[in-house]
Motif scaffolding. Structure first.
Motif, PDB file in Angstrom:
ATOM      1  N   PRO A 147       0.831  -1.216   0.000  1.00  0.00           N
ATOM      2  CA  PRO A 147       0.000   0.000   0.000  1.00  0.00           C
ATOM      3  C   PRO A 147       0.861   1.259   0.000  1.00  0.00           C
ATOM      4  CG  PRO A 147      -0.690  -1.518   1.743  1.00  0.00           C
ATOM      5  CD  PRO A 147       0.631  -2.010   1.224  1.00  0.00           C
ATOM      6  N   LEU A 148       0.385   2.293  -0.673  1.00  0.00           N
ATOM      7  CA  LEU A 148       1.019   3.622  -0.642  1.00  0.00           C
ATOM      8  C   LEU A 148      -0.084   4.612  -0.260  1.00  0.00           C
ATOM      9  CD1 LEU A 148       3.446   5.495  -1.163  1.00  0.00           C
ATOM     10  CD2 LEU A 148       2.718   5.643  -3.539  1.00  0.00           C
ATOM     11  N   GLN A 149       0.088   5.277   0.872  1.00  0.00           N
ATOM     12  CA  GLN A 149      -0.972   6.137   1.403  1.00  0.00           C
ATOM     13  C   GLN A 149      -0.705   7.611   1.102  1.00  0.00           C
ATOM     14  OE1 GLN A 149      -2.490   5.162   5.287  1.00  0.00           O
ATOM     15  NE2 GLN A 149      -1.173   3.358   5.452  1.00  0.00           N
ATOM     16  N   PHE A 163       2.185   7.434 -12.253  1.00  0.00           N
ATOM     17  CA  PHE A 163       1.345   8.474 -12.858  1.00  0.00           C
ATOM     18  C   PHE A 163       2.112   9.282 -13.897  1.00  0.00           C
ATOM     19  CE2 PHE A 163      -0.059  12.976 -12.768  1.00  0.00           C
ATOM     20  CZ  PHE A 163      -1.217  12.800 -13.517  1.00  0.00           C
ATOM     21  N   LYS A 164       3.301   9.713 -13.530  1.00  0.00           N
ATOM     22  CA  LYS A 164       4.070  10.567 -14.443  1.00  0.00           C
ATOM     23  C   LYS A 164       4.435   9.854 -15.737  1.00  0.00           C
ATOM     24  CE  LYS A 164       7.398  10.775 -11.280  1.00  0.00           C
ATOM     25  NZ  LYS A 164       7.097   9.553 -10.512  1.00  0.00           N
ATOM     26  N   ALA A 165       4.371   8.514 -15.724  1.00  0.00           N
ATOM     27  CA  ALA A 165       4.742   7.734 -16.913  1.00  0.00           C
ATOM     28  C   ALA A 165       3.574   7.542 -17.870  1.00  0.00           C
ATOM     29  CB  ALA A 165       5.253   6.363 -16.465  1.00  0.00           C
ATOM     30  N   ALA A 208      13.741   6.942  -7.616  1.00  0.00           N
ATOM     31  CA  ALA A 208      12.332   6.688  -7.282  1.00  0.00           C
ATOM     32  C   ALA A 208      12.032   7.274  -5.911  1.00  0.00           C
ATOM     33  CB  ALA A 208      12.055   5.192  -7.287  1.00  0.00           C
ATOM     34  N   ALA A 209      10.825   7.843  -5.761  1.00  0.00           N
ATOM     35  CA  ALA A 209      10.440   8.463  -4.494  1.00  0.00           C
ATOM     36  C   ALA A 209       9.625   7.485  -3.647  1.00  0.00           C
ATOM     37  CB  ALA A 209       9.603   9.714  -4.764  1.00  0.00           C
ATOM     38  N   SER A 210       9.462   7.804  -2.379  1.00  0.00           N
ATOM     39  CA  SER A 210       8.604   7.078  -1.428  1.00  0.00           C
ATOM     40  C   SER A 210       9.063   5.666  -1.123  1.00  0.00           C
ATOM     41  CB  SER A 210       7.161   6.965  -1.903  1.00  0.00           C
ATOM     42  OG  SER A 210       6.793   7.994  -2.705  1.00  0.00           O
TER      43      SER A 210
HETATM   44  O1  PYC Z   1       7.893   9.816  -8.050  1.00  0.00           O
HETATM   45  O2  PYC Z   1       7.660  11.906  -7.552  1.00  0.00           O
HETATM   46  C1  PYC Z   1       7.390  10.720  -7.381  1.00  0.00           C
HETATM   47  C2  PYC Z   1       6.447  10.329  -6.320  1.00  0.00           C
HETATM   48  C3  PYC Z   1       5.888  11.121  -5.392  1.00  0.00           C
HETATM   49  C4  PYC Z   1       5.080  10.316  -4.653  1.00  0.00           C
HETATM   50  C5  PYC Z   1       5.156   9.066  -5.116  1.00  0.00           C
HETATM   51  N1  PYC Z   1       5.994   9.091  -6.155  1.00  0.00           N
END
Ligand code: PYC
Length: 404
Positions: free
Chosen positions: A246-248, A357-359, A399-401
């Protein structure tokens, strides 16, 4: 204009499900709809059904924090995400829908020498590929983000940041609606409330799918169901290293504009931007255990608030309005899994972890090309499933998060 005295429908009227399609796309999120759009627009392939178990854009597309950026670390990642970011810039016009695409500038804060070194590394790779990123010092950050406490309450002072000028946000569900309408207007069928329950193969080739509304035959299947990838790949007996976590995320009540950039701290596991409505849109790291659930927890908001206040102490009096979760298809190297597979006619668009999403536009464009040509588009060849067999991992530490 008005049609018969009424507003025209946004999507064409839904048609009955047929018994055969050239291509079935599993997942009516941004990626599946973008793939359908580019299949129809670029390749003239319109005998396509997008099958969505819920409603269009109701999965991870409508649950992310809407960040668009291309400041990755690996050349493969930078090339792919910068293609996507550039497609985003013209997408409102192309899809004739206001995506509220808003270029904000994106700061990734460095709280240690080690983090600053990684920011320099990312900046150099980015510049080499023509992407506008640079390392900035505390004075520059203070001038641009005046409400940020650079000393973080004395706990982990900010030393500098990676600044990525083209970093942006966009209205995420409108991206799905725009691609969906563009595909439907070209003849693609969009079927909501249609859950895929099985995939039939004959002689190692995809032959059809079973759904909650009956069985269909098809020539090709694209799995664009990030968050459910292991359930779909199990249907064709394809092992992958994708595991779902999960990612909240959450949003605050709206307040006057004070933050026009995106601020990310990998060390504090916080990312925040202010929406056009004034809400703070925020998130943290993926949950620590594999779980197939969109429940959001008190522990998440408690931990996030604690660390957000290190950066923006005045936010202590803000109230939260909503919290939710998406399901992140995590891979061991923090990169997607895309393209052809050992099952002929079965194409994978998954492993979208926290970076999906950005992809959306680039994944739609490259997956459509891959399906139309029966081989991987050059931009996604590094993300092929077989990299886990040849051990040619991507290692995307931009990669973030996630904890790297
Ligand atoms: O890739 O910027 C990102 C991001 C932000 C939150 C989850 N992914």
């Amino acid at each position: 204009g008005l049609v018969g005295g009424r507003e025209p429908r946004f999507f064409p009227e839904e048609r009955p499900l047929k018994s055969r399609y050239d291509v079935v796309i599993i997942g009516g999120g941004g990626h599946g709809l973008a793939c359908a759009y580019y299949l129809a627009k670029e390749h003239g392939i319109t005998d396509v059904a997008v099958l969505e178990q819920g409603y269009l854009g109701g999965g991870n597309t409508g649950r992310n924090t809407t960040i668009v950026r291309s400041n990755y670390l690996t050349p493969e990642g930078v090339r792919f995400y910068d293609t996507s970011r550039r497609l985003f810039e013209d997408l409102s016009g192309e899809l004739d829908i206001n995506l509220f695409y808003s270029t904000r500038g994106h700061y990734t804060l460095a709280h240690s020498d080690g983090a600053l070194r990684t920011m320099r590394w990312r900046a150099e790779v980015n510049k080499h590929h023509g992407v506008d990123s640079r390392v900035v010092d505390r004075t520059a950050i203070a001038a641009d983000v005046p409400f940020l406490d650079l000393d973080c309450g004395g706990r982990s002072p900010v030393q500098g940041a990676l600044y990525h000028a083209p970093g942006a946000v966009a209205r995420h569900d409108a991206v799905a609606w725009g691609f969906g309408r563009g595909a439907a207007n070209r003849g693609v069928e969009l079927h909501q409330q249609t859950r895929v329950t099985g995939i039939r193969t004959e002689g190692g080739r995809v032959a059809g799918v079973s759904t909650s509304r009956g069985d269909l035959e098809c020539g090709a299947v694209v799995s664009a169901a990030a968050g459910s990838t292991p359930r779909i790949t199990d249907m064709v007996g394809l092992p992958t290293p994708v595991r779902v976590f999960p990612l909240q995320a959450c949003v605050s009540e709206p307040v006057k504009p004070f933050l026009d950039t995106i601020v990310v701290s990998g060390s504090l596991h916080v990312y925040v931007s202010q929406s056009s409505r004034g809400e703070l849109v925020m998130g943290s790291a993926v949950d620590p255990a594999v779980l197939h659930s969109t429940r959001s927890s008190f522990e998440f908001v408690e931990g996030l608030a604690d660390r957000l206040l290190d950066l923006f102490p005045f936010a202590a009096r803000l109230r939260l309005m909503r919290q939710w979760a998406g399901m992140a298809d995590m891979t061991p190297d923090f990169a997607p899994v895309m393209g052809t597979t050992p099952v002929a006619g079965f194409y994978l668009d998954g492993g979208w972890g926290t970076w999906g999403f950005k992809a959306t536009p680039a994944s739609g464009m490259t997956m459509a090309w891959t399906v139309a040509n029966g081989r991987n588009h050059e931009l996604i060849e590094p993300f092929r499933l077989s990299r886990f067999d040849d051990l040619r991992l991507v290692g995307e530490r931009g990669a973030a998060s996630v904890g790297h």
